[in-house]
Scaffold this motif. Structure first.
Motif, PDB file in Angstrom:
ATOM      1  N   ASP A 116     -35.653  40.727  -9.957  1.00 53.67           N
ATOM      2  CA  ASP A 116     -35.797  41.982  -9.698  1.00 53.67           C
ATOM      3  C   ASP A 116     -35.267  42.492  -8.066  1.00 53.67           C
ATOM      4  N   GLY A 117     -35.544  41.458  -7.366  1.00 56.59           N
ATOM      5  CA  GLY A 117     -35.244  41.669  -5.984  1.00 56.59           C
ATOM      6  C   GLY A 117     -36.449  42.705  -5.281  1.00 56.59           C
ATOM      7  N   LYS A 118     -37.666  42.974  -5.664  1.00 54.47           N
ATOM      8  CA  LYS A 118     -38.781  43.763  -5.481  1.00 54.47           C
ATOM      9  C   LYS A 118     -40.053  43.080  -5.472  1.00 54.47           C
ATOM     10  N   PHE A 119     -40.841  43.246  -4.650  1.00 54.40           N
ATOM     11  CA  PHE A 119     -42.345  42.764  -4.653  1.00 54.40           C
ATOM     12  C   PHE A 119     -43.274  43.552  -5.006  1.00 54.40           C
ATOM     13  N   ASN A 120     -43.045  44.891  -5.039  1.00 56.53           N
ATOM     14  CA  ASN A 120     -43.983  45.829  -5.262  1.00 56.53           C
ATOM     15  C   ASN A 120     -45.244  45.765  -4.235  1.00 56.53           C
ATOM     16  N   ALA A 121     -44.930  45.849  -3.190  1.00 59.27           N
ATOM     17  CA  ALA A 121     -45.708  45.430  -1.855  1.00 59.27           C
ATOM     18  C   ALA A 121     -45.364  46.254  -0.706  1.00 59.27           C
ATOM     19  N   ILE A 122     -46.418  46.802   0.189  1.00 58.33           N
ATOM     20  CA  ILE A 122     -46.056  47.199   1.412  1.00 58.33           C
ATOM     21  C   ILE A 122     -46.783  46.290   2.395  1.00 58.33           C
ATOM     22  N   SER A 194     -36.132  43.429  14.049  1.00 58.15           N
ATOM     23  CA  SER A 194     -36.351  42.519  13.040  1.00 58.15           C
ATOM     24  C   SER A 194     -36.688  43.044  11.551  1.00 58.15           C
ATOM     25  N   VAL A 195     -37.165  44.312  11.755  1.00 60.50           N
ATOM     26  CA  VAL A 195     -37.389  45.181  10.356  1.00 60.50           C
ATOM     27  C   VAL A 195     -36.163  45.562   9.916  1.00 60.50           C
ATOM     28  N   GLN A 196     -35.491  46.180  10.881  1.00 60.70           N
ATOM     29  CA  GLN A 196     -34.104  47.022  10.309  1.00 60.70           C
ATOM     30  C   GLN A 196     -33.204  45.866  10.087  1.00 60.70           C
ATOM     31  N   ARG A 197     -33.237  44.722  10.461  1.00 59.53           N
ATOM     32  CA  ARG A 197     -32.328  43.646   9.876  1.00 59.53           C
ATOM     33  C   ARG A 197     -32.432  43.514   8.397  1.00 59.53           C
ATOM     34  N   ARG A 198     -33.652  43.375   8.095  1.00 61.44           N
ATOM     35  CA  ARG A 198     -34.049  43.587   6.449  1.00 61.44           C
ATOM     36  C   ARG A 198     -33.625  44.504   5.763  1.00 61.44           C
ATOM     37  N   ARG A 199     -33.365  45.574   6.362  1.00 63.19           N
ATOM     38  CA  ARG A 199     -32.903  46.896   5.511  1.00 63.19           C
ATOM     39  C   ARG A 199     -33.860  47.517   4.914  1.00 63.19           C
ATOM     40  N   LEU A 200     -35.102  47.247   5.094  1.00 64.63           N
ATOM     41  CA  LEU A 200     -36.248  47.894   4.370  1.00 64.63           C
ATOM     42  C   LEU A 200     -36.795  49.277   5.163  1.00 64.63           C
ATOM     43  N   PRO A 201     -37.315  50.158   4.143  1.00 66.66           N
ATOM     44  CA  PRO A 201     -38.015  51.046   4.648  1.00 66.66           C
ATOM     45  C   PRO A 201     -39.189  51.061   5.984  1.00 66.66           C
ATOM     46  N   PHE A 202     -39.500  51.822   6.741  1.00 65.11           N
ATOM     47  CA  PHE A 202     -40.713  51.180   7.707  1.00 65.11           C
ATOM     48  C   PHE A 202     -41.028  52.432   8.422  1.00 65.11           C
ATOM     49  N   VAL A 203     -42.237  52.609   8.964  1.00 66.53           N
ATOM     50  CA  VAL A 203     -42.661  53.698   9.562  1.00 66.53           C
ATOM     51  C   VAL A 203     -43.465  53.079  10.882  1.00 66.53           C
ATOM     52  N   ILE A 204     -43.389  53.561  12.095  1.00 69.03           N
ATOM     53  CA  ILE A 204     -44.178  53.164  13.016  1.00 69.03           C
ATOM     54  C   ILE A 204     -45.403  54.146  13.391  1.00 69.03           C
ATOM     55  N   LEU A 205     -46.399  53.745  14.104  1.00 70.45           N
ATOM     56  CA  LEU A 205     -47.497  54.547  14.282  1.00 70.45           C
ATOM     57  C   LEU A 205     -47.802  54.522  15.922  1.00 70.45           C
ATOM     58  N   GLU A 206     -48.187  55.596  16.224  1.00 73.20           N
ATOM     59  CA  GLU A 206     -48.546  55.981  17.653  1.00 73.20           C
ATOM     60  C   GLU A 206     -47.603  55.719  18.541  1.00 73.20           C
ATOM     61  N   ARG A 377     -47.127  56.705   2.218  1.00 74.94           N
ATOM     62  CA  ARG A 377     -46.450  57.440   1.471  1.00 74.94           C
ATOM     63  C   ARG A 377     -44.703  57.616   1.929  1.00 74.94           C
ATOM     64  N   MET A 378     -44.515  57.652   3.355  1.00 75.58           N
ATOM     65  CA  MET A 378     -43.245  57.628   3.800  1.00 75.58           C
ATOM     66  C   MET A 378     -42.582  56.394   3.344  1.00 75.58           C
ATOM     67  N   VAL A 379     -43.245  55.342   3.450  1.00 82.99           N
ATOM     68  CA  VAL A 379     -42.381  54.162   3.166  1.00 82.99           C
ATOM     69  C   VAL A 379     -42.045  54.106   1.689  1.00 82.99           C
ATOM     70  N   LEU A 380     -43.057  54.436   0.995  1.00 85.05           N
ATOM     71  CA  LEU A 380     -42.767  54.561  -0.586  1.00 85.05           C
ATOM     72  C   LEU A 380     -41.819  55.521  -0.970  1.00 85.05           C
ATOM     73  N   ASP A 381     -41.721  56.721  -0.366  1.00 82.69           N
ATOM     74  CA  ASP A 381     -40.720  57.539  -0.619  1.00 82.69           C
ATOM     75  C   ASP A 381     -39.209  57.267  -0.033  1.00 82.69           C
ATOM     76  N   ASN A 382     -39.333  56.646   0.959  1.00 76.59           N
ATOM     77  CA  ASN A 382     -38.211  56.308   1.543  1.00 76.59           C
ATOM     78  C   ASN A 382     -37.111  57.312   1.903  1.00 76.59           C
ATOM     79  N   GLU A 383     -37.575  58.396   2.448  1.00 71.58           N
ATOM     80  CA  GLU A 383     -36.658  59.650   2.460  1.00 71.58           C
ATOM     81  C   GLU A 383     -36.199  59.588   3.921  1.00 71.58           C
ATOM     82  N   ALA A 384     -35.613  60.788   4.144  1.00 72.36           N
ATOM     83  CA  ALA A 384     -35.102  60.772   5.818  1.00 72.36           C
ATOM     84  C   ALA A 384     -36.073  60.865   6.706  1.00 72.36           C
TER      85      ALA A 384
END
Length: 408
Positions: A116-122, A194-206, A377-384
């Motif tokens: 599937d290529g998905k892990f269903n995890a954050i 490093s995160v961008q290299r994996r092409r996964l959605p992410f959010v940064i805090l603070e 929610r921002m990671v799961l929704d993966n919107e703009a």
């Protein structure tokens, strides 16, 4: 001559394509013999394999092996383990019995993940160069993780805590089996890369990492100004400030007398709050250059002792964390120092623990749980990408009061 046994045809039983035709079937004696024959056949093949010199262990049974032993298709066996509600109880029991007899515990989850290529995890990496154990100790981080967990529960997603220590965080980002990340900070640009290299959605805090990156932060500056205004309004003129040290180590003490005293182990949020303290003090004709600043890990047991030993004249202590303020209150109890009679203490974060201290703590409150939920929610929704700034509020309780003798 007995009629040849015919394998049971389960193709008309309940499935995703056919839910209207549920078979009524009871196992005839010939089919039971066939089931036993299938199991014995596999066990004999396993024994031959183990004695042929190829390996010392029997081969792992597969879905096809279980299906052959139970006289059903591979797809039916898969449904029994992955979608049991689609299989009639009697048939499910027969397949489960065959699986038990063969020592088959279920499909290998690694195969599904690879397919599937998905892990269903954050993945959540806590703010600061802290280990996962620190997440459990910190009142703030516990509430943050609770908020993330609530959003994961609603989405049916798993939460994975990712180690953020200096010597592990890059490997953790590279190897974590997750579909996206919540990063507690962006102080290290290499972490973002490093995160961008994996092409996964992410959010940064603070931190505000730019318009192309999801971020959530609080209005730390205005909260710090409000805390100082509250204390100067009560008549306080002698302060000490506790800043957050984001790396392991003992408290770092910056005493007055230096023209510039940059934080050595802080984040942009800490600098913003320090600027807020500076503004609030300036409004009362006080200079932050005359205020001792102590960088300390939240929850550091020695923090209270350092403050009272190095800055005994302070009548008001400003902190950047409720946990820091709690250590001050604990040390005050040990030394018999009256709070707020001899010294006032202000926390920051508004965690549940701040309302349960003795005395209840005045603090700059934020919605920590809501922030964690929003990040997930921002990671799961993966919107703009969005850049969110959350408000703070000064909550006045019993840990602050006018100093006994006002300094003129």
């Amino acid at each position: 001559m007995a009629a040849a046994a015919t394998p049971f045809d389960d193709s008309q039983c309940l499935s995703r394509r056919n839910t209207s035709n549920m078979c009524s079937w009871s196992a005839p004696r010939d089919t039971i013999h066939l089931f036993r024959f299938g199991v014995n056949k596999f066990l004999e093949r396993s024994k031959k394999w183990s004695t042929s010199g190829k390996t010392s262990e029997s081969p792992m049974p597969t879905l096809a092996d279980v299906g052959k032993a139970a006289g059903v298709s591979r797809g039916t066996v898969s449904n029994v383990f992955n979608r049991p509600e689609l299989v009639r109880p009697e048939l499910r029991e027969r397949v489960e019995a065959a699986a038990r007899a063969l020592g088959f515990g279920g499909p290998d989850p690694k195969g599904r993940l690879l397919r599937d290529g998905k892990f269903n995890a954050i993945g959540f990496m806590p703010p600061g160069a802290y280990a996962i154990s620190e997440v459990m100790r910190s009142p703030y981080r516990r509430e943050l993780v609770l908020g993330v967990s609530l959003a994961c529960d609603e989405a049916g997603t798993t939460l994975s805590l990712v180690n953020g220590t200096d010597n592990t965080r890059f490997a953790s980002i590279r190897d974590a089996l997750v579909d996206g990340f919540i990063l507690g900070h962006s102080a290290d640009i290499g972490l973002i890369v490093s995160v961008q290299r994996r092409r996964l959605p992410f959010v940064i805090l603070e931190s505000d990492a730019g318009p192309d990156i999801n971020s959530i932060k609080i209005d730390g500056r205005s909260g710090a100004v409000a805390a100082v205004r509250h204390l100067t309004g009560l008549g306080h003129r002698h302060f000490a400030i506790l800043s957050v040290r984001r790396t392991p180590g003992p408290p770092i003490v910056h005493m007055p007398g230096h023209a510039t005293r940059p934080l050595l182990a802080g984040f942009p949020l800490d600098d913003e709050r320090l600027d807020g303290f500076k503004q609030g003090l300036a409004e009362a004709n006080l200079s932050i250059d005359n205020v001792p600043i102590i960088e300390t890990i939240p929850g550091e047991p020695s923090a209270g002792a350092v403050v009272f030993d190095r800055v005994p004249e302070a009548t008001a202590i400003l902190t950047m964390s409720d946990w820091q303020a709690i250590t001050i209150l604990d040390e005050a109890v040990r030394r018999g120092i009256d709070v707020p009679g001899h010294v006032s203490v202000v926390g920051f974060d508004g965690t549940a623990e701040s309302a349960r201290t003795t005395p209840p703590m005045t603090t700059v409150a934020q919605d920590v749980i809501g922030k964690g939920r929003l990040a997930a929610r921002m990671v799961l929704d993966n919107e703009a990408p969005r850049q969110v700034v959350l408000p703070v509020e000064l909550v006045v309780r019993a840990s602050t009061a006018a100093p006994r003798t006002k300094i003129r």
